[in-house]
Every structure is written in structure tokens, then in C-alpha cells.
Design a protein around this motif. Structure first.
Motif, PDB file in Angstrom:
ATOM      1  N   HIS A 128      31.312   6.532 -19.773  1.00  0.00           N
ATOM      2  CA  HIS A 128      30.328   7.740 -19.282  1.00  0.00           C
ATOM      3  C   HIS A 128      31.199   9.066 -19.222  1.00  0.00           C
ATOM      4  CE1 HIS A 128      27.660   4.668 -17.887  1.00  0.00           C
ATOM      5  NE2 HIS A 128      28.685   4.015 -17.134  1.00  0.00           N
TER       6      HIS A 128
ATOM      7  N   GLU B 100      16.584  11.595 -22.567  1.00  0.00           N
ATOM      8  CA  GLU B 100      15.432  10.915 -21.737  1.00  0.00           C
ATOM      9  C   GLU B 100      14.361  11.147 -22.450  1.00  0.00           C
ATOM     10  OE1 GLU B 100      17.266  12.736 -19.620  1.00  0.00           O
ATOM     11  OE2 GLU B 100      18.900  11.575 -18.737  1.00  0.00           O
ATOM     12  N   GLU B 437      27.885   6.225 -27.101  1.00  0.00           N
ATOM     13  CA  GLU B 437      27.127   5.783 -26.191  1.00  0.00           C
ATOM     14  C   GLU B 437      25.941   6.977 -26.034  1.00  0.00           C
ATOM     15  OE1 GLU B 437      27.903   6.960 -22.254  1.00  0.00           O
ATOM     16  OE2 GLU B 437      25.734   5.916 -21.988  1.00  0.00           O
ATOM     17  N   ASP B 440      23.428   5.435 -28.431  1.00  0.00           N
ATOM     18  CA  ASP B 440      22.675   4.322 -28.031  1.00  0.00           C
ATOM     19  C   ASP B 440      21.510   4.743 -26.883  1.00  0.00           C
ATOM     20  OD1 ASP B 440      24.351   2.734 -29.529  1.00  0.00           O
ATOM     21  OD2 ASP B 440      25.531   2.337 -28.156  1.00  0.00           O
ATOM     22  N   SER B 441      22.029   5.699 -25.936  1.00  0.00           N
ATOM     23  CA  SER B 441      21.137   5.962 -24.984  1.00  0.00           C
ATOM     24  C   SER B 441      19.639   6.628 -25.690  1.00  0.00           C
ATOM     25  CB  SER B 441      21.620   6.987 -23.848  1.00  0.00           C
ATOM     26  OG  SER B 441      22.823   6.781 -23.540  1.00  0.00           O
ATOM     27  N   ALA B 445      15.935   5.456 -25.435  1.00  0.00           N
ATOM     28  CA  ALA B 445      14.847   6.162 -24.812  1.00  0.00           C
ATOM     29  C   ALA B 445      13.755   6.364 -25.792  1.00  0.00           C
ATOM     30  CB  ALA B 445      15.537   7.715 -24.453  1.00  0.00           C
TER      31      ALA B 445
END
Lengths: 469, 469
Positions: A128, B100, B437, B440-441, B445
Motif C-alpha cells: 500500500h 475504481e 499493485e 492489479d487493482s 476494477a
């Protein structure tokens, strides 16, 4: 039939320590036809890290602060590869390179361990947080900041907008202070292009577990830095640690009595606190002190003939017996010095192998808004004069004239023109097309090579230039 | 209670056509409090594509040839988002933005379709070829070329080394000719840093399905270009198509009698041939001609009041009835012109809506080694003089003084200093840490939003600045 096999010096790592050792050897024994020097590094460039925060804030182009290794070396050979293992018995190093992760085993007669260090990320937070140590960290951070602005500009909900523009930096050392100051300057400079996103000031927090910022400086300069950052609107939290972060909600743990809330919504946590050894160094069966390889005063590794270590990965005792700090300034001197010692060892001139001593000339940190703190040969100064000193000193230290000119010209242009808001790197741009396929291949090769790690192939660079024994 | 709802002009796409229309409207009706102009584009910058090959070859930094849109617009609002749908009945456009993939539906009174075009990649080859149309294509190609050199430098097998350094460009138009010439110059400039990789000359092939290069130029300039490329060591294959490519083996299909082998090992195929409409334009229920939206002489879309189209995505008939070619030069003029027409329509000054006419001033292509071909107002010239013309003309056309200065300074520095071999983008750097990361998000989404595509949320930019009806 092998005629006069050459003595091979292998340097692992081309950070400041490894590269300056290579430069020293390039001038000395690398010209000897009976000697060859190999420098092994995953990248073919050195990053001039003191200017990294200026890339993150868009003041400098990344290409201006990277030094192309091949262009500075004449005789030392660069192998762009990762080192995965060292066998001190067989006197070999194992490397992998390329998308297919080809393996190679290289013999060494002399070995210099200069693998540097990395940021110590708390494992639970790793996915993160942003780092701020490599050129990619800086590039990604810059694009990320603009992504946040663009998203905040489209966000109606004031609470979500605030979370988007709450940026937390963990670590109040050089990197943390310089990074948050540069981000603050950048956001102020571009505010008029993001009237909705930056209608309210963004929330910038600097979290430090110690009781003062820049602990390597005199307390008066730490106090000055803290007051300047606060005046610039940065919320400085001393004696405070990051307790948890899930990418959205940050929890702080203040040891003192703190009236400020200890939990907040933040889309960005930049982690600059703590130093950890590289995985390679961690894997080596050598005596260590706080993760750094124990060496003697000459930077030789005791009990391993012909093996040396310097830079962040080595614990070199200063006259008081404390290890020299892991900074670029020390790494450069250690690299040059160990290069000379190795050259002396190769030539059999044992009397010329000398212990390392260095007294720091001084240090300087940029703290935003054309201010800096500096401490040079015992003299402390701060403010605009220190900032001019910071720029001049680092411009002088930046290797290569073309880089100096580029940086100087960019600084000059920046004074005349507005700051840029171009978001070069978007997730969409990376996640589509050719690069994604290359990433997939790389992942596939990585799992394949992890599966077949035992199958190591003896490899030769070429019959002509390198003889593997 | 809605008091005097503002008329909203929405521009889809900020390539040359869309951005120059926005600039025109920024100067005219965007200052009217009863009008608002929104520009929707996935990036917040325009790429000055005529200089793209200089980024691929490392002569220019990417930031020097991108124009930050927010800095050139004063009143037009930029929304950094992708447009996924247009509803001509409801007069709305649907956009998504952010990691998102938030959805937004915006009403329009006037709509300008300026979504540009993309390269027409053969679907079977898509995963294996490099593009050369976006700034990321150029950046990736540059890093890829250096990756090939670094790998070839470590490769013992001469056959594999040759395959690594066999680079094929498909398409002999502007982009193909300029790209292969720039790559050739780059490889020659850095040869001394890669003594093993470039001991033999690299194999560069330019494959064109027509019988001459640069078909938009006079045949004499095409012939000159071909002879200069051949003299520079580039293997030019005319009347030839790429039949197959799997990332390693390329199969060519020559229509003429060709003594050259039609199958070869090549690690790199750069695809510049063919133009395709963007997926959005393809999805629209409008009359098209070769994938381009049919418009009248004023660039209005017949049968759709208040809808306009220009640039690569529109088929605008020239005086002979043929569509104007999809080039930056035409897109800039069309953008300005349609901007003025839309302003006239908004003001109700129908008599000021005028048909588009443009006679090309000229064209020029850089063909390597400080040579170019140029054809200006009927005068043909070539060689070094044409190259000076090429540089001066494009430097003049590059928007913004700070960009002009940066490019000029970089060109000057390049003449004094050696070419760089820094590989900024390595697959390893992208495939590790924070960026992975984020990727991947983004993928997660994207699949989620594909699943729930129906759930579209009515959204507002803000009560104050935008009223969605």
C-alpha cells in the motif's frame, strides 16, 4: 590450452560505492591485459539520489539525474544482470538476466560486495505504500500525485476529495523531509490548474518516530526545519509511528500526548523510514552487524581472502568504532578507497593497502520554498543562502558535464515557466498492449526459474574476452 | 430552481483536432457565462507526434514533446476520463475515470467528436508487436532497444545475438521511415559501448506493401529516401507484407520475385502500417466512410443537430470529393475551423458557419543521419538542407515557448555530448512493488465494471459549475 588466465575482479552493485570502485579500477589495473574487471548491476545506470525528490515533483527530468554506466567506464565491463547467489568456496557468483531469466555462473578471483541497501518497508504495509529510493519510485510518485489531482477535480464528495489529497510521508530523515517539501511546493505551484481539487489546501503529514526531524543535523537546524515545514502548512508529527494502513485509512500511534486525531483517511503513504540490507547480502553466510557485512579497517572481509565490501552493505568502523553512516557521500569515498586497495592487492603491493578514514565534509537538505539547511565543516546555516549552497554543491557533485548542464538548464527554465502537470504514466498506459505482454512473460519466466532453480548452467561470456574457470 | 441553465459544449478527444477546437472555443464562447465547454480525454496532455521518433531514439525527453492541456486552456474544463458511450437520443456521453473506474453521465447541447484514430494492428500479431503512436510506445521502444543491446552483449551464440538485433518495421509511411532511421542512427551512435552486441552491424528491415516509401510524397523523393536508407544499411523490402510473426520468427510475403529469404528470426517488430478508428467511434450509430464519420462541408454530422466531427475520425471531403488525409497538419486546421463553426452555432450566427477548405502547405520527413525530404508549396528538396528545414519547421510548430526551448537545448546538447544508453524502464522495475499493485487493482476494477456495466450512475460535476440535465 589456457595461456596466462586473467585475474578477474567482480564488483556486485553499481550504486555510489560499486561504481566509484569501478571507476578507480578503470583507471588502474583494468588497463592491465592480465586483469579483467566485471561490474554486475541490474540497471545500466546510477541514480543521483540527492536530486530524486526533484524528479518526484517534476522539477527535473529523470534522464538528467541518471548516469549511464557504460559511458563512464572505458575498460571495466558492465553486465546488466541480477546477482542471485555467491559461493565463497567455489569462488563463483550466479546471475540471471533478460526476460527469460538466463542463468550464468562466473568465477571470481577478487570480489567486491557493494550491493547497497533498501528501504525497510513493514511487510504488512508493503503493497500500500510508495517508496522513494529508485528512479521508478520518483516517476511513479509524480504521476500518482497528478492522478490524485485529476481524480479530486472530478470528485463531488468533499470528504473523498480530502482523502484523495491527504498525503502522508513516514520518516523525518533526508528523504522524508525533502520529499514532503517538494510535494508541497509542487501542489502549490499547480493549484490554479485544479480549482476544485485544491480549493482547500491539501493535507500533508510528516510522521517521525524520533523527537526531531533530520536527526543527523544539529538540533538547531532540526528545529528550524520543523518550524519552516509547519509554516508551509505541513503537519509535522514527532514521536509518532504509523500503526496501520490499508491503502485508505491510516492509524497513527503517538507516544506523547497528542490532541490530533490518530486515524485519518489518506490515499497516499510514502515510506522513507528505515534501512534494510538487500536480499543478496542477507543470504550471505558472513558476519554482520545490523545487517551490514563486518569488514576490517581496509574493507576486507575477514576470513575470506580476496573478498571486500563497502558502501551501505558494509559496517566499516570509524575511529570511534561506530559504523560510518549509509550515505552517498561516504559510499563514494569508500568505493574509491576500496578500489585502490583491491588494485594494490592484485598487484601484490600489500603495503599499499590502507585503512579507510573519512571525516564528513558536511551535509545539506532542501526543505522547500527555496530554503535549505546546511552544516559544513562545523558551520551551520539555513534559508535561501543554504538553498543556493545545496543547489551549487549537488550540481558540482553530479557526475558528467552533460548532466550538470541539463540540470542547470532545467532549473533555469523552471524559474521562467510554469510547473508542468503532465501525467506521463497512467495505469491504463501500462496495463494495455505490449508492456503488459512483456510483464506477463516476465512473471511466467520468474515462476519457471523459481521452479527449476537447481538447473544452473555454466556459462561463458565469450572465449575471447572472458575465461571461466 | 434552475436559473438560465448553461449551454454545454462537450469535446471528445484532445488530440490535435480536439485540442485546437478547444483552444478556439477558449478564446470565444467559453468566456460567456451562459456557455460551458468540457474537454474529455484519457490523458491530460497532447503528444507532439511529429517528434515521437526522437523520443524513441533518446534524442528528446518525453516531457519535452508533450503539451500539458491544463496549462494551455483558461476557461475550457478538462475532464481526464475515457468516454465509453454516446447516446444521441438522450444527448449524453458516458465516461469512466480513476482506478475504481467511476462512471459519470454528462448531458451535452453541442458535441464535437474528435476521438482520433489508432494503428490498425493485425489481431493475430497484436501481442507481439510494438506500436509507435503514443508517448508510451516511444518510451517503451527506447528501453526495449537498450534491453536488446544489454542482452546481446551477454549472448555467446552468434545466431541468437543476430536475432536479438534484427529489428523490423512494418509500414513505409512517415512513422515507419522516421522510426527505422532514428533507430539506425541510435544504434550506430552507441555501438562503441556494446562491443560484442554490435561487433556486426544490426539487421534493420523496413517492410512496405506498396511499391514505394512515403507514398504521400513525389516519386523522386520516395526514390531518394529509399536510396539513403539502403546506403545507411537498412534493408528496404517493397511490395512485401508481413505474413506471420510469433514474437521470434517473422514470415514475409513478397509479391514480386525476391531473392531475399522470406523468413527470419527477429526479436522486434514495430507496427506502423494502417489506420483504424477508435473503438468509441466504431461503436457509434453514424454513417461512416472507411471507418470515419461522414460529415458535411462544415464538419456537422448530418441528421444530428449540434453534433460535429473533425480530425482523423471524420471523413471531410476536399474540393475533389476525397477525404482529407488523417495528419496532424489537417487536424489542427479542422479543429480551429470547427471550433469557430460551433461558436457561431452557439451564438445563433448561422451565416458564420463556413465550409472547411485547406490546401496542404507542405510536408517533410526525417530520414536519418541529418537528412530529410521536404516538399513545400510544390518545391521539392532533400538532404541536410531539408533536415534543417524539418527541425526548424517542427520547432516552430511545437506549441509553447518552454517546449521549444527544451527541445532546442536538447538538440544542442546532443551535438556536443554522446548519446545516452540509460534503460529507464525495465520489466523488473514495473513488475515489482507499488506499480504492480496498482495494475492489479486496475484489472480487478475493469473486470468488475465490465460485469456491472448496466449500473450507470447519474453524476454531477458540482452544483456550482456544472448543471446536468
Amino acid at each position: 590450452m589456457e595461456t596466462s588466465p586473467r585475474k578477474r575482479i567482480v564488483i556486485l552493485g553499481a550504486g555510489f560505492a560499486g561504481l566509484y570502485a569501478a571507476l578507480e579500477l578503470d583507471r588502474s589495473v583494468a588497463g592491465d591485459p592480465a586483469v579483467e574487471v566485471l561490474l554486475i548491476n541490474p540497471q545500466n545506470f546510477l541514480v543521483f539520489t540527492p536530486m530524486l525528490h526533484e524528479v518526484a515533483s517534476g522539477s527535473l527530468d529523470p534522464s538528467s539525474i541518471v548516469v549511464p554506466i557504460r559511458q563512464v567506464l572505458r575498460r571495466v565491463q558492465l553486465l546488466q544482470a541480477e546477482t542471485t547467489a555467491v559461493d565463497f568456496e567455489a569462488r563463483t557468483v550466479t546471475t540471471v538476466h533478460g526476460l527469460e531469466r538466463q542463468t550464468r555462473v562466473l568465477h571470481f578471483d577478487y570480489l567486491l560486495l557493494a550491493a547497497g541497501s533498501q528501504t525497510r518497508f513493514p511487510p504488512a504495509l508493503r503493497r500500500h505504500v510508495h517508496g522513494m529510493k529508485t528512479i521508478h519510485d520518483a516517476l511513479l510518485l509524480r504521476s500518482w500525485l497528478i492522478e490524485l489531482l485529476e481524480r479530486a477535480e472530478l470528485e463531488d464528495n468533499p470528504e473523498r476529495r480530502r482523502a484523495l489529497l491527504t498525503i502522508v510521508v513516514a520518516g523525518g530523515g533526508f528523504s522524508g523531509v525533502e520529499t514532503i517539501s517538494a510535494i508541497n511546493d509542487f501542489l502549490r505551484d499547480v493549484a490554479r490548474h485544479y480549482p476544485r481539487a485544491l480549493a482547500e489546501a491539501p493535507a500533508l503529514l510528516l510522521v517521525e518516530s524520533n523527537s526531531r526531524l533530520l536527526p543527523s543535523f544539529e538540533p538547531a537546524l532540526s528545529a528550524y526545519t520543523e518550524s519552516r515545514l509547519r509554516a508551509a502548512g505541513i503537519d509535522v508529527r514527532l514521536d509518532t509511528r504509523v500503526a496501520a494502513y490499508d491503502g485508505r485509512i491510516l492509524t497513527l500511534d503517538a507516544s506523547g500526548e497528542s490532541p490530533a486525531p490518530n486515524s485519518l483517511a489518506a490515499h497516499t503513504l510514502i515510506w522513507t523510514a528505515g534501512v534494510a540490507p538487500s536480499p543478496l547480502i542477507e543470504s550471505l553466510p558472513l558476519a554482520k552487524e545490523m545487517g551490514r557485512i563486518v569488514v576490517d579497517a581496509n574493507m576486507a572481509v575477514p576470513g575470506h581472502d580476496g573478498v571486500w565490501a563497502c558502501g551501505d552493505c558494509a559496517a566499516i568502523a570509524d575511529p570511534d568504532g561506530k559504523p560510518y553512516p549509509p550515505t552517498a557521500q561516504h559510499a563514494v569515498r569508500q568505493g574509491r578507497h576500496v578500489g585502490a586497495n583491491i588494485a594494490a592487492a592484485v598487484r601484490g603491493q600489500v603495503s599499499k593497502i590502507r585503512p579507510f578514514h573519512y571525516r564528513m565534509l558536511g551535509q545539506s537538505a532542501a526543505i522547500g520554498r527555496q530554503r535549505a539547511v546546511a552544516s559544513v565543516l562545523g558551520v551551520k546555516f539555513s534559508g535561501f543562502a543554504a538553498w543556493l549552497f545545496w543547489r551549487s554543491a549537488y550540481l558540482f557533485m553530479l557526475p558528467r558535464l552533460d548532466r550538470k548542464l541539463r540540470v542547470f538548464l532545467q532549473w533555469t527554465l523552471e524559474m521562467c515557466f510554469a510547473r508542468d502537470t503532465v501525467q506521463l504514466l497512467t495505469v491504463h498506459s501500462v496495463s494495455s498492449g505490449r508492456l503488459e505482454e512483456l510483464l506477463d512473460s516476465a512473471r511466467a519466466a520468474e515462476s519457471a526459474s523459481a521452479g527449476a532453480a537447481a538447473e544452473v548452467r555454466e556459462d561463458r561470456i565469450s572465449d575471447q574476452t572472458v575465461t571461466v574457470r
